[in-house]
Design a protein around this motif. Structure first.
Motif, PDB file in Angstrom:
ATOM      1  N   UNK A   1     -31.207  -0.911 -10.556  1.00 53.73           N
ATOM      2  CA  UNK A   1     -30.220  -0.248 -11.397  1.00 53.73           C
ATOM      3  C   UNK A   1     -29.035  -1.177 -11.561  1.00 53.73           C
ATOM      4  N   UNK A   2     -28.247  -0.954 -12.632  1.00 49.08           N
ATOM      5  CA  UNK A   2     -27.109  -1.819 -12.926  1.00 49.08           C
ATOM      6  C   UNK A   2     -26.178  -1.904 -11.710  1.00 49.08           C
ATOM      7  N   UNK A   3     -25.685  -0.764 -11.243  1.00 51.74           N
ATOM      8  CA  UNK A   3     -24.863  -0.747 -10.034  1.00 51.74           C
ATOM      9  C   UNK A   3     -23.398  -1.041 -10.255  1.00 51.74           C
ATOM     10  N   UNK A   4     -22.961  -1.430 -11.475  1.00 52.00           N
ATOM     11  CA  UNK A   4     -21.535  -1.659 -11.712  1.00 52.00           C
ATOM     12  C   UNK A   4     -20.783  -0.339 -11.586  1.00 52.00           C
TER      13      UNK A   4
ATOM     14  N   UNK B   1     -29.709   2.195  -2.453  1.00 48.60           N
ATOM     15  CA  UNK B   1     -28.323   1.726  -2.337  1.00 48.60           C
ATOM     16  C   UNK B   1     -27.395   2.354  -3.373  1.00 48.60           C
ATOM     17  N   UNK B   2     -27.955   3.105  -4.326  1.00 48.98           N
ATOM     18  CA  UNK B   2     -27.197   3.682  -5.426  1.00 48.98           C
ATOM     19  C   UNK B   2     -26.235   4.757  -4.917  1.00 48.98           C
ATOM     20  N   UNK B   3     -24.967   4.674  -5.310  1.00 49.85           N
ATOM     21  CA  UNK B   3     -23.948   5.645  -4.925  1.00 49.85           C
ATOM     22  C   UNK B   3     -23.424   6.357  -6.165  1.00 49.85           C
ATOM     23  N   UNK B   4     -22.656   7.438  -5.986  1.00 52.20           N
ATOM     24  CA  UNK B   4     -22.160   8.250  -7.094  1.00 52.20           C
ATOM     25  C   UNK B   4     -21.307   7.456  -8.066  1.00 52.20           C
ATOM     26  N   UNK B   5     -20.547   6.500  -7.619  1.00 51.49           N
ATOM     27  CA  UNK B   5     -19.636   5.752  -8.479  1.00 51.49           C
ATOM     28  C   UNK B   5     -20.297   4.535  -9.122  1.00 51.49           C
TER      29      UNK B   5
ATOM     30  N   UNK C   1     -19.359  10.104 -15.852  1.00 46.84           N
ATOM     31  CA  UNK C   1     -20.567   9.636 -16.535  1.00 46.84           C
ATOM     32  C   UNK C   1     -21.423   8.832 -15.566  1.00 46.84           C
ATOM     33  N   UNK C   2     -22.725   8.757 -15.818  1.00 46.00           N
ATOM     34  CA  UNK C   2     -23.585   8.015 -14.901  1.00 46.00           C
ATOM     35  C   UNK C   2     -23.650   6.521 -15.189  1.00 46.00           C
ATOM     36  N   UNK C   3     -22.934   6.029 -16.252  1.00 45.04           N
ATOM     37  CA  UNK C   3     -23.069   4.641 -16.660  1.00 45.04           C
ATOM     38  C   UNK C   3     -21.745   3.902 -16.662  1.00 45.04           C
TER      39      UNK C   3
END
Length: 177
Positions: A141-144, A121-125, A150-152
């Motif tokens: 993953x955090x997902x916020x 479900x992880x997307x670029x943003x 940046x990746x975070x």
């Protein structure tokens, strides 16, 4: 023309044993035998189980003066000699040495409950900060929302990245080596 490599015949092995017992080095033995390398000699010595030798002038005896028989008897009669006690000195910084400043710890930011997304479900943003044990089924993953470029997310970027000035200060204070 095919060059033959000498094999370890009984005669060559016997010569190797004799030269080894005489104290010749592996290189010297290889030269005497001909057609073998120093490493081949060392390997054969090892496989034959020949004892290691102490080189002249090597080991615990090296550097000692020859002690007369009378001196040996005198030492034996006097009993064991107590070892010299060497005090342990504490290495403390000199009084004029500047003390390191305490590390600056960023105040913890309240973290909203993360979206808790899986890799599928992880997307670029989205924040890619891993949470939990990757081998468990609860891993996510955090997902916020991540910071652009940046990746975070903001919270995890504060953990992952330190400003260069803080890193330099930490190195000077002995934090990193």
């Amino acid at each position: 023309m095919l060059e033959t490599i000498p094999s370890w015949t009984d005669e060559r092995v016997e010569l190797l044993r004799r030269l080894w017992e005489e104290g010749l080095s592996a290189s010297q033995i290889a030269t005497q035998l001909g057609g073998v390398t120093r490493n081949a000699v060392i390997g054969k010595v090892h496989r034959l189980g020949l004892s290691g030798r102490v080189k002249p002038g090597d080991g615990a005896v090296a550097g000692r003066k020859k002690v007369s028989r009378e001196a040996e008897i005198e030492l034996a009669e006097s009993g064991p000699i107590a070892p010299e006690v060497i005090p342990i000195v504490s290495h403390r910084p000199a009084p004029d040495f500047p003390q390191a400043a305490p590390p600056v710890v960023a105040a913890p930011t309240a973290l909203a409950s993360s979206t808790r997304v899986t890799i599928m479900d992880l997307r670029e943003s989205m924040c890619r900060w891993p949470m939990g044990d990757p081998t468990s089924s609860d891993f996510h993953y955090c997902g916020d929302r991540s910071i652009t470029g940046l990746p975070y997310c903001t919270h995890h970027a504060q953990i992952a990245y330190q400003p260069a000035a803080e890193r330099k200060r930490d190195r000077r204070a002995g934090g990193f080596r």
